[in-house]
Design a protein around this motif. Structure first.
Motif, PDB file in Angstrom:
ATOM      1  N   GLN A  95     -14.985  -1.522   8.461  1.00 22.23           N
ATOM      2  CA  GLN A  95     -13.932  -2.513   8.663  1.00 22.23           C
ATOM      3  C   GLN A  95     -12.578  -1.932   8.281  1.00 22.23           C
ATOM      4  O   GLN A  95     -11.587  -2.119   8.995  1.00 22.23           O
ATOM      5  CB  GLN A  95     -14.232  -3.758   7.820  1.00 22.23           C
ATOM      6  CG  GLN A  95     -15.454  -4.514   8.291  1.00 22.23           C
ATOM      7  CD  GLN A  95     -15.207  -5.194   9.611  1.00 22.23           C
ATOM      8  OE1 GLN A  95     -14.233  -5.903   9.783  1.00 22.23           O
ATOM      9  NE2 GLN A  95     -16.088  -4.953  10.571  1.00 22.23           N
ATOM     10  N   ALA A 154     -11.647   0.685  10.901  1.00 19.10           N
ATOM     11  CA  ALA A 154     -11.169   0.099  12.157  1.00 19.10           C
ATOM     12  C   ALA A 154      -9.743  -0.410  11.981  1.00 19.10           C
ATOM     13  O   ALA A 154      -8.889  -0.191  12.843  1.00 19.10           O
ATOM     14  CB  ALA A 154     -12.101  -1.037  12.581  1.00 19.10           C
ATOM     15  N   ALA A 155      -9.490  -1.066  10.847  1.00 16.56           N
ATOM     16  CA  ALA A 155      -8.152  -1.617  10.614  1.00 16.56           C
ATOM     17  C   ALA A 155      -7.118  -0.496  10.513  1.00 16.56           C
ATOM     18  O   ALA A 155      -6.038  -0.567  11.105  1.00 16.56           O
ATOM     19  CB  ALA A 155      -8.156  -2.468   9.347  1.00 16.56           C
ATOM     20  N   ARG A 156      -7.468   0.567   9.769  1.00 17.07           N
ATOM     21  CA  ARG A 156      -6.530   1.685   9.622  1.00 17.07           C
ATOM     22  C   ARG A 156      -6.304   2.378  10.959  1.00 17.07           C
ATOM     23  O   ARG A 156      -5.191   2.811  11.270  1.00 17.07           O
ATOM     24  CB  ARG A 156      -7.044   2.706   8.584  1.00 17.07           C
ATOM     25  CG  ARG A 156      -7.158   2.210   7.153  1.00 17.07           C
ATOM     26  CD  ARG A 156      -5.879   1.627   6.595  1.00 17.07           C
ATOM     27  NE  ARG A 156      -4.722   2.514   6.645  1.00 17.07           N
ATOM     28  CZ  ARG A 156      -4.386   3.377   5.705  1.00 17.07           C
ATOM     29  NH1 ARG A 156      -5.129   3.513   4.632  1.00 17.07           N
ATOM     30  NH2 ARG A 156      -3.287   4.106   5.821  1.00 17.07           N
ATOM     31  N   MET A 195      -2.836  -0.240  10.808  1.00 16.86           N
ATOM     32  CA  MET A 195      -2.506  -1.075   9.646  1.00 16.86           C
ATOM     33  C   MET A 195      -2.412  -0.198   8.406  1.00 16.86           C
ATOM     34  O   MET A 195      -3.157   0.764   8.242  1.00 16.86           O
ATOM     35  CB  MET A 195      -3.600  -2.130   9.411  1.00 16.86           C
ATOM     36  CG  MET A 195      -3.678  -3.190  10.484  1.00 16.86           C
ATOM     37  SD  MET A 195      -4.822  -4.490   9.978  1.00 16.86           S
ATOM     38  CE  MET A 195      -5.110  -5.284  11.556  1.00 16.86           C
ATOM     39  N   SER A 196      -1.483  -0.569   7.508  1.00 13.60           N
ATOM     40  CA  SER A 196      -1.430   0.119   6.220  1.00 13.60           C
ATOM     41  C   SER A 196      -2.616  -0.353   5.385  1.00 13.60           C
ATOM     42  O   SER A 196      -3.270  -1.340   5.725  1.00 13.60           O
ATOM     43  CB  SER A 196      -0.136  -0.232   5.504  1.00 13.60           C
ATOM     44  OG  SER A 196      -0.121  -1.608   5.200  1.00 13.60           O
ATOM     45  N   ARG A 230      -2.018  -3.910   4.254  1.00 12.55           N
ATOM     46  CA  ARG A 230      -2.144  -4.860   5.351  1.00 12.55           C
ATOM     47  C   ARG A 230      -3.611  -5.074   5.714  1.00 12.55           C
ATOM     48  O   ARG A 230      -4.061  -6.192   5.946  1.00 12.55           O
ATOM     49  CB  ARG A 230      -1.330  -4.342   6.564  1.00 12.55           C
ATOM     50  CG  ARG A 230      -1.543  -5.046   7.846  1.00 12.55           C
ATOM     51  CD  ARG A 230      -1.450  -6.541   7.758  1.00 12.55           C
ATOM     52  NE  ARG A 230      -0.097  -7.029   7.563  1.00 12.55           N
ATOM     53  CZ  ARG A 230       0.196  -8.304   7.253  1.00 12.55           C
ATOM     54  NH1 ARG A 230      -0.781  -9.182   7.090  1.00 12.55           N
ATOM     55  NH2 ARG A 230       1.438  -8.677   7.092  1.00 12.55           N
ATOM     56  N   SER A 259      -5.358  -8.679   5.667  1.00  7.35           N
ATOM     57  CA  SER A 259      -5.743  -9.349   6.911  1.00  7.35           C
ATOM     58  C   SER A 259      -7.221  -9.208   7.237  1.00  7.35           C
ATOM     59  O   SER A 259      -7.773 -10.052   7.933  1.00  7.35           O
ATOM     60  CB  SER A 259      -4.939  -8.778   8.085  1.00  7.35           C
ATOM     61  OG  SER A 259      -3.578  -9.036   7.910  1.00  7.35           O
ATOM     62  N   ILE A 260      -7.842  -8.143   6.769  1.00 14.96           N
ATOM     63  CA  ILE A 260      -9.211  -7.867   7.205  1.00 14.96           C
ATOM     64  C   ILE A 260     -10.216  -7.941   6.058  1.00 14.96           C
ATOM     65  O   ILE A 260     -11.221  -8.643   6.150  1.00 14.96           O
ATOM     66  CB  ILE A 260      -9.304  -6.468   7.871  1.00 14.96           C
ATOM     67  CG1 ILE A 260      -8.274  -6.344   9.003  1.00 14.96           C
ATOM     68  CG2 ILE A 260     -10.712  -6.181   8.358  1.00 14.96           C
ATOM     69  CD1 ILE A 260      -8.460  -7.324  10.142  1.00 14.96           C
ATOM     70  N   PRO A 278     -10.077 -11.511   3.455  1.00 15.67           N
ATOM     71  CA  PRO A 278     -10.640 -12.716   4.079  1.00 15.67           C
ATOM     72  C   PRO A 278     -12.163 -12.655   4.197  1.00 15.67           C
ATOM     73  O   PRO A 278     -12.847 -13.654   3.986  1.00 15.67           O
ATOM     74  CB  PRO A 278      -9.989 -12.736   5.464  1.00 15.67           C
ATOM     75  CG  PRO A 278      -8.733 -11.985   5.312  1.00 15.67           C
ATOM     76  CD  PRO A 278      -8.999 -10.918   4.285  1.00 15.67           C
ATOM     77  N   GLN A 279     -12.692 -11.475   4.517  1.00 20.64           N
ATOM     78  CA  GLN A 279     -14.149 -11.362   4.615  1.00 20.64           C
ATOM     79  C   GLN A 279     -14.806 -11.422   3.249  1.00 20.64           C
ATOM     80  O   GLN A 279     -15.876 -12.003   3.080  1.00 20.64           O
ATOM     81  CB  GLN A 279     -14.533 -10.053   5.303  1.00 20.64           C
ATOM     82  CG  GLN A 279     -14.164 -10.033   6.773  1.00 20.64           C
ATOM     83  CD  GLN A 279     -14.650  -8.757   7.436  1.00 20.64           C
ATOM     84  OE1 GLN A 279     -15.817  -8.422   7.380  1.00 20.64           O
ATOM     85  NE2 GLN A 279     -13.750  -8.031   8.053  1.00 20.64           N
TER      86      GLN A 279
END
Lengths: 260, 275
Positions: free
Chosen positions: B171, B174-176, B180-181, B184, B188-189, B192-193
């Motif tokens: 996760q 994928a975000a990086r 995304m920093s 961040r 955002s990722i 929340p999970q």
């Protein structure tokens, strides 16, 4: 060959080495990908092909060598890696969709948070890209409600929505049931036909044969041979390539004790 | 070669079904015996007079709700809020790549998880004014919230850390990869999970805080600041009857049982894999 002209190459890898502890996984890789070119990397597991791909967007930090992507040196410690990654799309073997967001949310979130697009624009682009991968009717579904093939196509749409200059695929169909592989490869083929620059690590020889402009065979952390698919796959020059291909293309023919 | 057919039950032995019947029968019998003994031995008239005195109970309303229950809820929610923010900060420090942050977080968790909550209440009410020449802002609510929040924060930090670590590594990758920093991607990722994963333990934490808020009685509070336990104890003393304690107890259950049910439902929903 325009190997030395870094401005025209989409990806330019020079002298790349990567060790995990004492285990040297990449032992000096040099190659490049031209804009619009589709390059497939094949090779036995453990040959370092996934590590190579992950070095390109710095998910793995190279131990030595330089990598330039779209003119930016990702191995430069001063580089704004987040800015470079925006221009590189990455598709993972395990999809890595965000399970708490719908398909639409998955494709929108980075547009909103990274590119700062407004909601209407991000949603419009997200819908276009989901339609492009054939999932216009799944915008409201959560990843858990989608099949593996659908999840992987959402992941491709998620990367495309950022408008990347280069797409990296890390064994995108290896985690899929056989009957779902075709949908994902179909999307990748249409991407290639649309002129996207793609670096694909794959075991799908038919895809490499039909779609790739160039095939790179890796083994033991080095590039053993590279060239057009009709050469590397159909008529390989090296014994190691031949041994690998015969195992992959006709696995039932193997005998116990053969190979490694 | 023909094997000897196995008989329904070995001679002298018991069948599986018979054995089960006997075992269950024994357990039910023992349970019934204990219930009957308790019912017969208890002094019901005295109990009713002292614990369930309707006239005494009537006089508690509406104050037991408007003061006692209300204050318990206010202390609990304040403590939970402070604990949640503190817990998140400590959890992120615990996972930080900055070593001193990790040391501080580990120390904080050990200290506030290891100390009895009562000592923390005393420290807040006596120690803080001595050390800083002023009390904690917010009066009884501020003091209770801080005391509860410090302990809850230590527990929640470990829960939140476990939640963050339970989010698959892919996760973050994928975000990086989407540009995304780290911060961040966390916001955002990952977080929340993580919170979806830890909602059940956090609900349990809320139940614990609800009960622990009773320790506010060691702060020396005014009549209007009394929560359920203090309220029940005071009134029990005034009327010389234990009924207020029972009423206060029931009020706690009014809060905690729905919370427990909620936690169980959320847990069941999560087990179904619906996120």
């Amino acid at each position: 060959m325009t190997t030395l002209d870094t401005r025209t190459n989409a990806i330019e890898i020079t002298g790349l080495r990567k060790s995990f502890g004492t285990n040297e996984v990449l032992r000096g890789i040099d190659f490049h990908v031209e804009p619009g070119e589709v390059v497939c990397v094949i090779g036995p597991s453990g040959s370092g092909k996934s590590t190579l791909l992950r070095c390109v967007n710095l998910l793995e930090e190279p131990s030595a060598g330089t990598i330039r992507v779209a003119g930016a040196d990702v191995t430069d410690p001063e580089v704004d890696i987040d800015a470079v990654r925006r221009r590189i799309g990455m598709v993972f073997q395990s999809f890595n969709l965000f399970p708490h967001l719908t398909a639409l949310g998955n494709v929108m979130i980075a547009q909103r948070k990274v590119l700062k697009r407004d909601k209407a624009e991000a949603e419009k682009i997200a819908r276009e890209n989901l339609e492009r991968v054939g999932l216009a009717d799944k915008v409201g579904s959560y990843p858990a409600q989608l099949s593996g093939g659908q999840q992987q196509r959402v992941a491709i749409a998620r990367a495309l929505a950022m408008g990347p200059e280069v797409m990296l695929f890390d064994e995108p169909t290896s985690a899929l049931d056989p009957e779902l592989v075709g949908d994902v490869l179909g999307v990748m083929r249409s991407l290639a036909e649309a002129g996207m620059t793609m670096l694909v690590v794959t075991h799908e020889m038919s895809f490499a044969r039909e779609v790739a402009d160039r095939v790179v065979f890796m083994d033991g952390g080095v590039v053993v041979e590279e060239g057009p698919p009709q050469q590397v796959i159909a008529d390989p020059a090296h014994e190691r390539t031949r041994a690998f291909l015969s195992r992959v293309l006709d696995p039932a023919a193997a005998r116990i004790g053969e190979g490694d | 070669m023909t094997a000897e057919p196995i008989k329904a039950a070995a001679p002298g032995g018991l069948s599986r079904r018979r054995r089960r019947q006997l075992s269950l029968g024994g357990q039910y019998g023992l349970f019934a015996l204990v219930v009957v003994a308790v019912v017969l031995l208890a002094d019901w008239p005295t109990l009713r007079l002292n614990f369930a005195n309707w006239d005494v109970a009537k006089d508690l309303f509406p104050d037991v709700i408007t003061v006692g229950l209300r204050n318990t809820a206010v202390y609990t929610v304040t403590g939970f809020g402070i604990g949640l923010v503190l817990g998140l900060v400590i959890a992120l420090m615990r996972l930080s790549s900055v070593a001193p942050y990790r040391w501080f977080a580990a120390g904080f968790i050990e200290v506030f998880r290891g100390l009895p909550l009562l000592l923390i209440f005393i420290f807040i009410s006596v120690g803080v004014p001595l050390a800083f020449g002023t009390t904690v802002p917010g009066g009884a609510v501020g003091q209770t919230g801080l005391a509860l929040g410090l302990t809850a924060g230590a527990y929640m930090a470990e829960t939140i850390r476990a939640g963050i670590e339970a989010v698959p590594k892919g996760q973050m990758e994928a975000a990086r990869s989407l540009g995304m920093s780290h911060a961040r991607a966390m916001r955002s990722i990952i977080i929340p999970q993580a919170f979806r994963i830890i909602i059940p333990p956090l609900t349990n934490q809320l139940v614990l805080l609800c009960k622990d808020s009773s320790l506010v009685l060691f702060l020396g509070i005014t009549l209007e600041q009394r929560e359920l336990t203090k309220f029940g104890r005071d009134l029990a003393g005034q009327v010389g009857n234990t009924t207020p304690i029972i009423v206060a107890g029931i009020c706690y259950l009014i809060i905690t049982i729905p919370l427990s049910l909620l936690a169980r439902r959320l847990e069941a929903r999560q087990r179904r894999g619906q996120r």
